[in-house]
Each structure stands twice: as structure tokens, then as C-alpha cells.
Design a protein around this motif. Structure first.
Motif, PDB file in Angstrom:
ATOM      1  N   LYS A   2       0.818  -1.198   0.000  1.00  0.00           N
ATOM      2  CA  LYS A   2       0.000   0.000   0.000  1.00  0.00           C
ATOM      3  C   LYS A   2       0.860   1.261   0.000  1.00  0.00           C
ATOM      4  CE  LYS A   2      -3.809  -2.298   2.062  1.00  0.00           C
ATOM      5  NZ  LYS A   2      -4.722  -2.480   3.109  1.00  0.00           N
ATOM      6  N   LYS A   3       0.292   2.332  -0.535  1.00  0.00           N
ATOM      7  CA  LYS A   3       0.990   3.604  -0.656  1.00  0.00           C
ATOM      8  C   LYS A   3       1.488   4.081   0.714  1.00  0.00           C
ATOM      9  CE  LYS A   3       0.519   8.122  -2.712  1.00  0.00           C
ATOM     10  NZ  LYS A   3      -0.298   9.016  -3.504  1.00  0.00           N
ATOM     11  N   GLU A   7       7.833   3.769   2.992  1.00  0.00           N
ATOM     12  CA  GLU A   7       8.451   4.814   3.805  1.00  0.00           C
ATOM     13  C   GLU A   7       8.364   4.486   5.295  1.00  0.00           C
ATOM     14  OE1 GLU A   7       6.315   5.428   1.266  1.00  0.00           O
ATOM     15  OE2 GLU A   7       7.784   6.262  -0.134  1.00  0.00           O
ATOM     16  N   LYS A   8       7.260   3.899   5.713  1.00  0.00           N
ATOM     17  CA  LYS A   8       7.097   3.539   7.125  1.00  0.00           C
ATOM     18  C   LYS A   8       8.023   2.389   7.512  1.00  0.00           C
ATOM     19  CE  LYS A   8       2.414   5.280   7.394  1.00  0.00           C
ATOM     20  NZ  LYS A   8       1.002   4.958   7.380  1.00  0.00           N
ATOM     21  N   VAL A   9       8.183   1.425   6.615  1.00  0.00           N
ATOM     22  CA  VAL A   9       9.099   0.314   6.874  1.00  0.00           C
ATOM     23  C   VAL A   9      10.530   0.845   6.969  1.00  0.00           C
ATOM     24  CG1 VAL A   9      10.085  -1.816   5.923  1.00  0.00           C
ATOM     25  CG2 VAL A   9       7.610  -1.444   5.865  1.00  0.00           C
ATOM     26  N   HIS A  58       4.831  -9.415  13.994  1.00  0.00           N
ATOM     27  CA  HIS A  58       4.882  -9.884  12.609  1.00  0.00           C
ATOM     28  C   HIS A  58       3.837  -9.067  11.856  1.00  0.00           C
ATOM     29  CE1 HIS A  58       7.412 -13.284  13.648  1.00  0.00           C
ATOM     30  NE2 HIS A  58       6.650 -13.416  14.728  1.00  0.00           N
ATOM     31  N   ILE A  59       4.275  -8.395  10.815  1.00  0.00           N
ATOM     32  CA  ILE A  59       3.383  -7.507  10.076  1.00  0.00           C
ATOM     33  C   ILE A  59       3.365  -7.927   8.615  1.00  0.00           C
ATOM     34  CG2 ILE A  59       2.892  -5.113   9.447  1.00  0.00           C
ATOM     35  CD1 ILE A  59       4.662  -4.295  11.884  1.00  0.00           C
ATOM     36  N   PHE A  60       2.190  -8.299   8.137  1.00  0.00           N
ATOM     37  CA  PHE A  60       2.005  -8.622   6.733  1.00  0.00           C
ATOM     38  C   PHE A  60       1.505  -7.351   6.059  1.00  0.00           C
ATOM     39  CE2 PHE A  60       1.870 -12.562   9.038  1.00  0.00           C
ATOM     40  CZ  PHE A  60       2.794 -13.310   8.317  1.00  0.00           C
ATOM     41  N   LEU A  61       2.342  -6.777   5.214  1.00  0.00           N
ATOM     42  CA  LEU A  61       2.162  -5.418   4.718  1.00  0.00           C
ATOM     43  C   LEU A  61       0.948  -5.221   3.832  1.00  0.00           C
ATOM     44  CD1 LEU A  61       5.940  -4.745   4.081  1.00  0.00           C
ATOM     45  CD2 LEU A  61       4.577  -4.043   6.063  1.00  0.00           C
ATOM     46  N   ASP A  62       0.352  -6.287   3.324  1.00  0.00           N
ATOM     47  CA  ASP A  62      -0.838  -6.167   2.475  1.00  0.00           C
ATOM     48  C   ASP A  62      -2.145  -6.212   3.263  1.00  0.00           C
ATOM     49  OD1 ASP A  62       0.672  -5.943   0.147  1.00  0.00           O
ATOM     50  OD2 ASP A  62       0.713  -8.106  -0.174  1.00  0.00           O
ATOM     51  N   ALA A  66      -1.901  -3.796   8.972  1.00  0.00           N
ATOM     52  CA  ALA A  66      -0.487  -3.440   8.848  1.00  0.00           C
ATOM     53  C   ALA A  66      -0.199  -2.007   9.294  1.00  0.00           C
ATOM     54  CB  ALA A  66      -0.009  -3.650   7.422  1.00  0.00           C
ATOM     55  N   ASN A  67      -0.989  -1.059   8.863  1.00  0.00           N
ATOM     56  CA  ASN A  67      -0.708   0.343   9.186  1.00  0.00           C
ATOM     57  C   ASN A  67      -0.725   0.584  10.691  1.00  0.00           C
ATOM     58  OD1 ASN A  67      -0.109   3.003   8.112  1.00  0.00           O
ATOM     59  ND2 ASN A  67      -2.085   3.592   8.990  1.00  0.00           N
TER      60      ASN A  67
END
Length: 83
Positions: A2-3, A7-9, A58-62, A66-67
Motif C-alpha cells: 500500500k501507498k 516509507e514507514k518500513v 509480525h506484520i504482513f504489509l498487504d 499493517a498500518n
């Protein structure tokens, strides 16, 4: 991804590097390209054998969650950096 997520990662990595300079062996992060996820472990007083992480995520970015998890992780690292 996601947009804005990239940058956050990268912000997590930046803060983790800064915290790790202050407290040796305190920040661990892995990226899993096959699942588009990251794993983060934080040891407030540094890692040692048989010690459990003080923060583990554990964060799955999709995923929708996640946010929220990314923001929480950034806050934990910013607090630890300021201590």
C-alpha cells in the motif's frame, strides 16, 4: 504494498539502527518477500541467549492491520530511542 508503506518500513529500519547503536543487540528485523511481511523483535536491555523479546511483531504489509501495527512499532522505537 500500500501507498506510503515503504516509507514507514524504512522509518522502522532507521529508528532500529539508531536504537541498536545505543543499546547493542536490541533490534532485529527480517523481511519475507514471499509473504510481503516483516518480523520485528526488540530487546530493551539487549539480546542474550534464552531471553524473550520485550516487543515482537509480525506484520504482513498487504493486510488492513499493517498500518496500525507499523505505527505502534514506530512509537515503541521512538520511545526507546528517547530513553
Amino acid at each position: 504494498m500500500k501507498k506510503g508503506m515503504k516509507e514507514k518500513v524504512l522509518k522502522i529500519m532507521e529508528l532500529g539502527l539508531e536504537v541498536n547503536k545505543k543499546i547493542k543487540k536490541s533490534f532485529f528485523m527480517s523481511y519475507y518477500g514471499n509473504a510481503n511481511g516483516i518480523s520485528i523483535e526488540i530487546y530493551r536491555t539487549g539480546w542474550s541467549e534464552n531471553k524473550k523479546a520485550d516487543y515482537n511483531e509480525h506484520i504482513f504489509l498487504d493486510l488492513e492491520s499493517a498500518n496500525k501495527k507499523i505505527i505502534e512499532t514506530i512509537k515503541v522505537l521512538e520511545k526507546l530511542k528517547g530513553e
